[in-house]
Design a protein around this motif. Structure first.
Motif, PDB file in Angstrom:
ATOM      1  N   LYS A 147       0.808  -1.222   0.000  1.00 33.91           N
ATOM      2  CA  LYS A 147       0.000   0.000   0.000  1.00 33.91           C
ATOM      3  C   LYS A 147       0.841   1.271   0.000  1.00 33.91           C
ATOM      4  CE  LYS A 147      -3.887  -2.258   0.041  1.00 33.91           C
ATOM      5  NZ  LYS A 147      -3.303  -3.606  -0.163  1.00 33.91           N
ATOM      6  N   ILE A 148       1.900   1.309   0.797  1.00 33.38           N
ATOM      7  CA  ILE A 148       2.715   2.523   0.881  1.00 33.38           C
ATOM      8  C   ILE A 148       3.395   2.788  -0.446  1.00 33.38           C
ATOM      9  CG2 ILE A 148       4.748   1.314   1.768  1.00 33.38           C
ATOM     10  CD1 ILE A 148       3.529   4.825   2.790  1.00 33.38           C
ATOM     11  N   ARG A 149       3.791   1.731  -1.154  1.00 30.71           N
ATOM     12  CA  ARG A 149       4.426   1.906  -2.457  1.00 30.71           C
ATOM     13  C   ARG A 149       3.404   2.315  -3.513  1.00 30.71           C
ATOM     14  NH1 ARG A 149       8.888  -2.326  -4.273  1.00 30.71           N
ATOM     15  NH2 ARG A 149       9.074  -0.636  -5.794  1.00 30.71           N
ATOM     16  N   TYR A 150       2.204   1.766  -3.416  1.00 33.17           N
ATOM     17  CA  TYR A 150       1.146   2.130  -4.365  1.00 33.17           C
ATOM     18  C   TYR A 150       0.828   3.621  -4.252  1.00 33.17           C
ATOM     19  CZ  TYR A 150      -3.347   2.035  -6.819  1.00 33.17           C
ATOM     20  OH  TYR A 150      -4.377   2.287  -7.682  1.00 33.17           O
ATOM     21  N   LEU A 151       0.643   4.089  -3.022  1.00 30.22           N
ATOM     22  CA  LEU A 151       0.298   5.493  -2.817  1.00 30.22           C
ATOM     23  C   LEU A 151       1.454   6.407  -3.208  1.00 30.22           C
ATOM     24  CD1 LEU A 151      -1.577   5.149   0.595  1.00 30.22           C
ATOM     25  CD2 LEU A 151      -2.594   5.512  -1.667  1.00 30.22           C
ATOM     26  N   GLY A 152       2.675   6.007  -2.843  1.00 33.64           N
ATOM     27  CA  GLY A 152       3.838   6.800  -3.207  1.00 33.64           C
ATOM     28  C   GLY A 152       4.018   6.863  -4.718  1.00 33.64           C
ATOM     29  N   ASN A 153       3.822   5.710  -5.373  1.00 29.75           N
ATOM     30  CA  ASN A 153       3.938   5.657  -6.830  1.00 29.75           C
ATOM     31  C   ASN A 153       2.892   6.540  -7.485  1.00 29.75           C
ATOM     32  OD1 ASN A 153       4.281   4.899  -9.524  1.00 29.75           O
ATOM     33  ND2 ASN A 153       4.538   2.743  -9.043  1.00 29.75           N
ATOM     34  N   THR A 191      21.850  11.802 -18.154  1.00 28.02           N
ATOM     35  CA  THR A 191      20.594  11.414 -17.503  1.00 28.02           C
ATOM     36  C   THR A 191      20.818  11.136 -16.020  1.00 28.02           C
ATOM     37  OG1 THR A 191      20.963   9.104 -18.161  1.00 28.02           O
ATOM     38  CG2 THR A 191      19.593  10.456 -19.598  1.00 28.02           C
ATOM     39  N   TYR A 192      19.728  11.199 -15.268  1.00 30.79           N
ATOM     40  CA  TYR A 192      19.788  10.980 -13.821  1.00 30.79           C
ATOM     41  C   TYR A 192      20.178   9.528 -13.534  1.00 30.79           C
ATOM     42  CZ  TYR A 192      18.444  11.551  -8.904  1.00 30.79           C
ATOM     43  OH  TYR A 192      18.449  11.633  -7.536  1.00 30.79           O
ATOM     44  N   LYS A 193      21.069   9.324 -12.591  1.00 35.57           N
ATOM     45  CA  LYS A 193      21.669   8.000 -12.398  1.00 35.57           C
ATOM     46  C   LYS A 193      20.973   7.137 -11.346  1.00 35.57           C
ATOM     47  CE  LYS A 193      24.791   9.045 -15.394  1.00 35.57           C
ATOM     48  NZ  LYS A 193      24.645   8.522 -16.769  1.00 35.57           N
ATOM     49  N   ARG A 194      20.091   7.694 -10.585  1.00 27.92           N
ATOM     50  CA  ARG A 194      19.493   6.922  -9.484  1.00 27.92           C
ATOM     51  C   ARG A 194      18.043   6.551  -9.799  1.00 27.92           C
ATOM     52  NH1 ARG A 194      23.491   4.865  -6.227  1.00 27.92           N
ATOM     53  NH2 ARG A 194      25.297   6.243  -6.527  1.00 27.92           N
ATOM     54  N   TYR A 195      17.240   6.410  -8.748  1.00 23.84           N
ATOM     55  CA  TYR A 195      15.884   5.885  -8.890  1.00 23.84           C
ATOM     56  C   TYR A 195      14.984   6.764  -9.747  1.00 23.84           C
ATOM     57  CZ  TYR A 195      11.267   4.175  -7.472  1.00 23.84           C
ATOM     58  OH  TYR A 195       9.991   3.699  -7.468  1.00 23.84           O
ATOM     59  N   ARG A 223      11.180   8.492   2.291  1.00 22.23           N
ATOM     60  CA  ARG A 223      12.414   9.228   2.094  1.00 22.23           C
ATOM     61  C   ARG A 223      12.589   9.607   0.631  1.00 22.23           C
ATOM     62  NH1 ARG A 223      17.747   6.182   3.889  1.00 22.23           N
ATOM     63  NH2 ARG A 223      16.530   6.162   5.827  1.00 22.23           N
ATOM     64  N   MET A 224      12.085   8.755  -0.259  1.00 23.67           N
ATOM     65  CA  MET A 224      12.300   8.950  -1.684  1.00 23.67           C
ATOM     66  C   MET A 224      11.392  10.018  -2.271  1.00 23.67           C
ATOM     67  SD  MET A 224      14.320   7.831  -4.018  1.00 23.67           S
ATOM     68  CE  MET A 224      14.879   6.318  -3.226  1.00 23.67           C
ATOM     69  N   ILE A 225      10.146  10.109  -1.787  1.00 25.85           N
ATOM     70  CA  ILE A 225       9.190  11.045  -2.379  1.00 25.85           C
ATOM     71  C   ILE A 225       9.656  12.497  -2.301  1.00 25.85           C
ATOM     72  CG2 ILE A 225       6.865  12.003  -2.136  1.00 25.85           C
ATOM     73  CD1 ILE A 225       5.871   9.201  -1.550  1.00 25.85           C
ATOM     74  N   PRO A 226      10.116  12.993  -1.140  1.00 31.75           N
ATOM     75  CA  PRO A 226      10.606  14.387  -1.113  1.00 31.75           C
ATOM     76  C   PRO A 226      11.792  14.605  -2.049  1.00 31.75           C
ATOM     77  CG  PRO A 226      10.218  13.586   1.109  1.00 31.75           C
ATOM     78  CD  PRO A 226      10.116  12.392   0.212  1.00 31.75           C
ATOM     79  N   LEU A 263      13.514  16.724  -7.504  1.00 30.47           N
ATOM     80  CA  LEU A 263      14.035  16.410  -8.835  1.00 30.47           C
ATOM     81  C   LEU A 263      13.013  16.777  -9.907  1.00 30.47           C
ATOM     82  CD1 LEU A 263      16.062  15.042 -10.807  1.00 30.47           C
ATOM     83  CD2 LEU A 263      14.846  12.889 -10.351  1.00 30.47           C
ATOM     84  N   LEU A 264      11.756  16.426  -9.687  1.00 32.81           N
ATOM     85  CA  LEU A 264      10.711  16.717 -10.661  1.00 32.81           C
ATOM     86  C   LEU A 264      10.483  18.211 -10.807  1.00 32.81           C
ATOM     87  CD1 LEU A 264       8.197  13.885  -9.737  1.00 32.81           C
ATOM     88  CD2 LEU A 264       9.437  14.119 -11.895  1.00 32.81           C
TER      89      LEU A 264
END
Length: 315
Positions: A134-140, A179-183, A221-224, A229-230
């Motif tokens: 669920k947390i990944r679905y919402l974050g995605n 191009t961006y190298k990470r996630y 941690r990834m979303i902020p 980046l976006l």
């Protein structure tokens, strides 16, 4: 080959010794080249890949001397695909979360419908809410919404999906060293594809989870980090697509929105604090704050509408 097209599979790997073999064994015979990029894994991923390369001449193993991130591994695989003159390069992760039987779903839009990039969409599946954590679905979902605005591909639903296919023309147009190298590589790539006016298609695929895969992604941690980046990628696209390459007045609308909304919101917050801790405020001040906010959001919505119209041919 697949329908007279040379296909390369790029498999970025980091600590995938357990599931990499399952990915390689599941690839269909029509795949011409399998490029395994080990991103300096501390486990036996490289050795596993090398053992498979001894059995299958299609497999080419590349090992990074230092960890560059999943985006860096994908870029390495894309550059090798260009050197091998592949017509289409497909990215499949080394954690067996991508069904090889769905490969034709990604290849056919490029071959038969002249798309430049096909991207798997896990969120449209009716199984997504039940199968994806669920947390990944919402974050995605949140990142996909922000990516629509940043990239201009308003029809793309699952921006974080790594199951993709890209044409030779698009491979040649992108500078993979920049191009961006990470996630956030998929988000960065969508922005660059939009600047070049490449057509992108969303392809519904089946989400695969809980098969022993390990994810180091921490959504909170990834979303902020990706949101920042976006934000930068959005203005990068505005500059390169709507100012440098071809002028479009929507940049003025976005600029005015970015000016008026913070000013109106800041003034409104100041007035609320002033009213609570000091004395009454003038009605005209409140009206002026509301006016700034209303005008700011009008500029924002018109800018989004102009952007949708400018990119409607790219879907």
């Amino acid at each position: 080959m697949y329908k007279h097209n040379k296909i390369s599979i790029v498999i970025p790997c980091y600590k995938e010794e357990k599931l990499l073999g399952q990915v390689i064994e599941g690839l269909p015979d029509f795949v011409d080249t399998i490029i395994v990029v080990d991103d300096n894994s501390p486990d036996n991923t490289y050795e596993v890949a090398q053992n498979y390369a001894l059995k299958d001449s299609r497999i080419l193993v590349i090992q990074h001397k230092k960890n560059e991130g999943v985006g860096g591994a994908i870029s390495t695989g894309y550059k090798k695909s260009l050197q091998l003159d592949a017509h289409i390069a497909v990215v499949m992760a080394g954690d067996a979360q991508m069904d090889p039987e769905e490969l034709p779903l990604l290849l056919d839009p490029i071959i038969e419908e002249s798309y430049d990039y096909a991207k798997g969409d896990r969120l449209s599946s009716g199984q997504a809410w039940e199968m994806i954590p669920k947390i990944r679905y919402l974050g995605n979902s949140a990142l996909s919404l922000l990516t629509k605005i940043a990239s201009g591909y308003w029809h793309v639903k699952d921006s974080q999906s790594g199951y993709t296919a890209i044409s030779k023309n698009a491979l040649q147009a992108i500078d993979w060293d920049k191009t961006y190298k990470r996630y956030g590589q998929p988000n960065d790539l969508l922005v660059r594809l939009n600047i070049h006016n490449f057509r992108v298609k969303d392809v519904p695929i089946r989400p695969i989870y809980n098969i022993g895969e390990h994810s180091g992604i921490k959504p909170m941690r990834m979303i902020p980090k990706l949101s920042w980046l976006l934000f930068r990628l959005f203005w990068y696209r505005m500059l390169h697509k709507y100012i440098i390459r071809d002028f479009h007045p929507l940049v003025f609308f976005y600029f005015m929105a970015s000016l008026l909304i913070p000013c109106g919101g800041g003034l409104g917050l100041y007035l609320v604090i002033f009213r609570i801790f000091t004395d009454n405020i003038a009605g005209t001040s409140a009206l002026f704050s509301a006016f700034l906010l209303i005008m700011g959001f009008q500029f924002l919505f018109f800018a989004m509408w102009f952007d949708m119209e400018a990119n409607k041919e790219l879907k």
